[in-house]
Scaffold this motif. Structure first.
Motif, mmCIF file in Angstrom:
data_model
loop_
_atom_site.group_PDB
_atom_site.id
_atom_site.type_symbol
_atom_site.label_atom_id
_atom_site.label_comp_id
_atom_site.label_asym_id
_atom_site.label_seq_id
_atom_site.Cartn_x
_atom_site.Cartn_y
_atom_site.Cartn_z
ATOM 1 N N ASP A 91 7.354 5.679 7.039
ATOM 2 C CA ASP A 91 7.568 4.692 8.111
ATOM 3 C C ASP A 91 6.328 3.848 8.395
ATOM 4 O OD1 ASP A 91 6.091 6.735 9.189
ATOM 5 O OD2 ASP A 91 7.279 6.951 11.012
ATOM 6 N N LYS A 92 5.202 4.172 7.745
ATOM 7 C CA LYS A 92 3.989 3.359 7.913
ATOM 8 C C LYS A 92 3.716 2.505 6.674
ATOM 9 C CE LYS A 92 1.712 6.446 11.178
ATOM 10 N NZ LYS A 92 2.586 7.641 11.164
ATOM 11 N N MET A 93 4.710 2.389 5.810
ATOM 12 C CA MET A 93 4.626 1.590 4.572
ATOM 13 C C MET A 93 3.643 2.196 3.561
ATOM 14 S SD MET A 93 6.835 -0.568 5.307
ATOM 15 C CE MET A 93 7.621 -0.042 6.819
ATOM 16 N N GLU A 94 3.265 3.471 3.750
ATOM 17 C CA GLU A 94 2.341 4.113 2.816
ATOM 18 C C GLU A 94 3.108 4.600 1.590
ATOM 19 O OE1 GLU A 94 -0.697 5.896 6.232
ATOM 20 O OE2 GLU A 94 1.096 7.030 5.668
ATOM 21 N N THR A 95 2.545 4.355 0.408
ATOM 22 C CA THR A 95 3.138 4.860 -0.837
ATOM 23 C C THR A 95 2.559 6.252 -1.110
ATOM 24 O OG1 THR A 95 1.378 4.054 -2.281
ATOM 25 C CG2 THR A 95 3.149 2.492 -1.738
ATOM 26 N N SER A 96 2.848 6.779 -2.288
ATOM 27 C CA SER A 96 2.347 8.108 -2.639
ATOM 28 C C SER A 96 0.852 8.100 -2.985
ATOM 29 C CB SER A 96 3.145 8.671 -3.822
ATOM 30 O OG SER A 96 3.122 7.745 -4.903
ATOM 31 N N VAL A 97 0.243 6.899 -3.047
ATOM 32 C CA VAL A 97 -1.196 6.799 -3.325
ATOM 33 C C VAL A 97 -1.910 6.273 -2.083
ATOM 34 C CG1 VAL A 97 -2.978 5.664 -4.730
ATOM 35 C CG2 VAL A 97 -0.860 6.470 -5.805
ATOM 36 N N GLU A 98 -2.948 6.982 -1.656
ATOM 37 C CA GLU A 98 -3.692 6.620 -0.452
ATOM 38 C C GLU A 98 -4.287 5.215 -0.568
ATOM 39 O OE1 GLU A 98 -6.734 9.216 2.213
ATOM 40 O OE2 GLU A 98 -7.460 8.667 0.221
ATOM 41 N N GLY A 99 -4.110 4.404 0.475
ATOM 42 C CA GLY A 99 -4.694 3.054 0.448
ATOM 43 C C GLY A 99 -3.827 2.032 -0.276
ATOM 44 N N VAL A 100 -2.658 2.479 -0.751
ATOM 45 C CA VAL A 100 -1.720 1.552 -1.406
ATOM 46 C C VAL A 100 -0.438 1.500 -0.567
ATOM 47 C CG1 VAL A 100 -0.389 1.034 -3.489
ATOM 48 C CG2 VAL A 100 -2.665 2.059 -3.693
ATOM 49 N N TYR A 101 -0.035 0.286 -0.197
ATOM 50 C CA TYR A 101 1.127 0.087 0.688
ATOM 51 C C TYR A 101 2.146 -0.785 -0.039
ATOM 52 C CZ TYR A 101 -2.542 1.693 3.671
ATOM 53 O OH TYR A 101 -3.567 2.454 4.172
ATOM 54 N N ALA A 102 3.411 -0.639 0.334
ATOM 55 C CA ALA A 102 4.443 -1.500 -0.247
ATOM 56 C C ALA A 102 5.317 -2.027 0.884
ATOM 57 C CB ALA A 102 5.281 -0.729 -1.260
ATOM 58 N N ALA A 103 5.745 -3.289 0.753
ATOM 59 C CA ALA A 103 6.533 -3.921 1.813
ATOM 60 C C ALA A 103 7.519 -4.909 1.211
ATOM 61 C CB ALA A 103 5.592 -4.645 2.785
ATOM 62 N N GLY A 104 8.601 -5.169 1.950
ATOM 63 C CA GLY A 104 9.614 -6.113 1.472
ATOM 64 C C GLY A 104 10.550 -5.455 0.466
ATOM 65 N N GLU A 105 11.182 -6.279 -0.353
ATOM 66 C CA GLU A 105 12.277 -5.791 -1.190
ATOM 67 C C GLU A 105 11.874 -4.832 -2.310
ATOM 68 O OE1 GLU A 105 15.384 -8.400 -2.345
ATOM 69 O OE2 GLU A 105 15.161 -9.643 -0.570
ATOM 70 N N ILE A 106 10.583 -4.738 -2.591
ATOM 71 C CA ILE A 106 10.136 -3.760 -3.588
ATOM 72 C C ILE A 106 10.376 -2.338 -3.056
ATOM 73 C CG2 ILE A 106 7.785 -3.874 -2.649
ATOM 74 C CD1 ILE A 106 6.624 -3.149 -5.192
#
Length: 320
Positions: free
Chosen positions: A266-281
């Motif tokens: 829910d914080k847009m965090e991916t499985s790698v620290e410091g990497v975020y994903a947002a939008g349709e991806i």
């Protein structure tokens, strides 16, 4: 810096659609001097939409490309840099993360991935030429333009029937064309669709061509079981046969769903620290400008907090 083409940035955003530009705006206001790599499509899929009528703040509607320009200008006003450049490769094995582009290499302390998704096309003659002139991939975006008109839908899954039911609010008739003899959609949706007075169905059939000059006039159809060919006059064609998220670059490095969407919390965090994903991806559900922009803002807020904490930790370590 040994390599002239190597640039070190605190926040690197891949993609310049609503998610990427909203992220850039928030990161820029936090004085992180974000860099946005546009990829191929400045403004993302939204820029291909003729008029956007459901983005708050524009009671008369706003052109898709124009809205993208406004997003960009606002981010740049606060110090974001938008580069017409395309990422080809990312290395998420260690920070700073390495991104290889057309113009060289970036090292990024945090990454915000907003590379979007593309609707699956039928790949038939006339489809590309008549996109925006009757051919559409989004009912919530374009349904209203077909008030009292005749519309055809291609697809058989949940989204096809959901969008078809949505368009019945406007269109005089909605005909669903599906290549199989039964739908993949949930029983509830099928029941609602079959009971709707405005809805018709053509099964075991594919569209072989979209015909029209300035706008769509006719579809050429073929029955996949009998081979029989026919034509179908229509004012609009909506294609809902799936989306493909642009995540090939991150395969094997980030956790993804079966459909290839990047998994975020829910914080847009991916499985790698410091990497975020947002939008349709990272969003197979809503796919709206407002939800993508909201996810982008959230990603940038998290990236800002992450940089603050990691900097504080480094300073602490240097003291001891």
């Amino acid at each position: 810096m040994s390599n002239d083409n190597e640039k070190h940035v605190k926040v690197l955003v891949l993609g310049a659609g609503p998610a990427g530009l909203a992220a850039a705006l928030y990161a820029a206001r936090a004085e992180l001097k974000p860099v946005v790599l546009t990829g191929m499509q400045l403004g993302g899929q939204a820029a291909l939409t003729h008029t956007i009528e459901n983005y708050p703040g524009f009671p008369e509607g706003v052109g898709g490309a124009q809205l993208g320009e406004l997003f960009q200008k606002q981010a740049e006003n606060f110090g974001a840099k938008v580069e017409f450049d395309m990422a080809h490769e990312v290395d998420l094995s260690q920070r700073p993360y390495k991104v290889t582009t057309d113009s060289g290499e970036y090292k990024a302390d945090t990454l915000i991935l907003t590379t979007g998704a593309n609707p699956t096309h039928l790949n038939v003659p006339g489809e590309v030429e008549l996109t925006g002139r009757g051919v559409s991939y989004c009912a919530t975006c374009d349904g209203w333009f077909f008030k009292d008109k005749k519309v055809a839908i291609v697809g058989g899954g949940d989204s096809a029937l959901e969008e078809a039911l949505f368009i019945t609010r406007y269109a005089s008739s909605v005909t669903v064309i599906h290549r199989r003899d039964e739908f993949r959609a949930s029983p509830v949706l099928q029941k609602r669709a079959k009971e709707h007075p405005k809805m018709n169905f053509i099964l075991d059939t594919v569209v072989t061509e979209v015909v029209g000059t300035d706008k769509i006039d006719t579809l050429k159809l073929k029955n996949v079981k009998t081979g029989a060919e026919s034509t179908f006059d229509t004012d609009g064609l909506f294609i809902f046969i799936g989306h493909v998220p642009n995540t090939q670059m991150f395969k094997g490095q980030l956790e993804m769903s079966d459909l290839g969407y990047v998994i975020v919390n829910d914080k847009m965090e991916t499985s790698v620290e410091g990497v975020y994903a947002a939008g349709e991806i990272a969003d197979p559900h809503f796919r709206q400008v407002i939800t993508s922009a909201g996810m982008g803002a959230a990603a940038a807020i998290q990236a800002t907090r992450f940089l603050e904490t990691s900097t504080a930790e480094l300073e602490e370590a240097a003291k001891s």
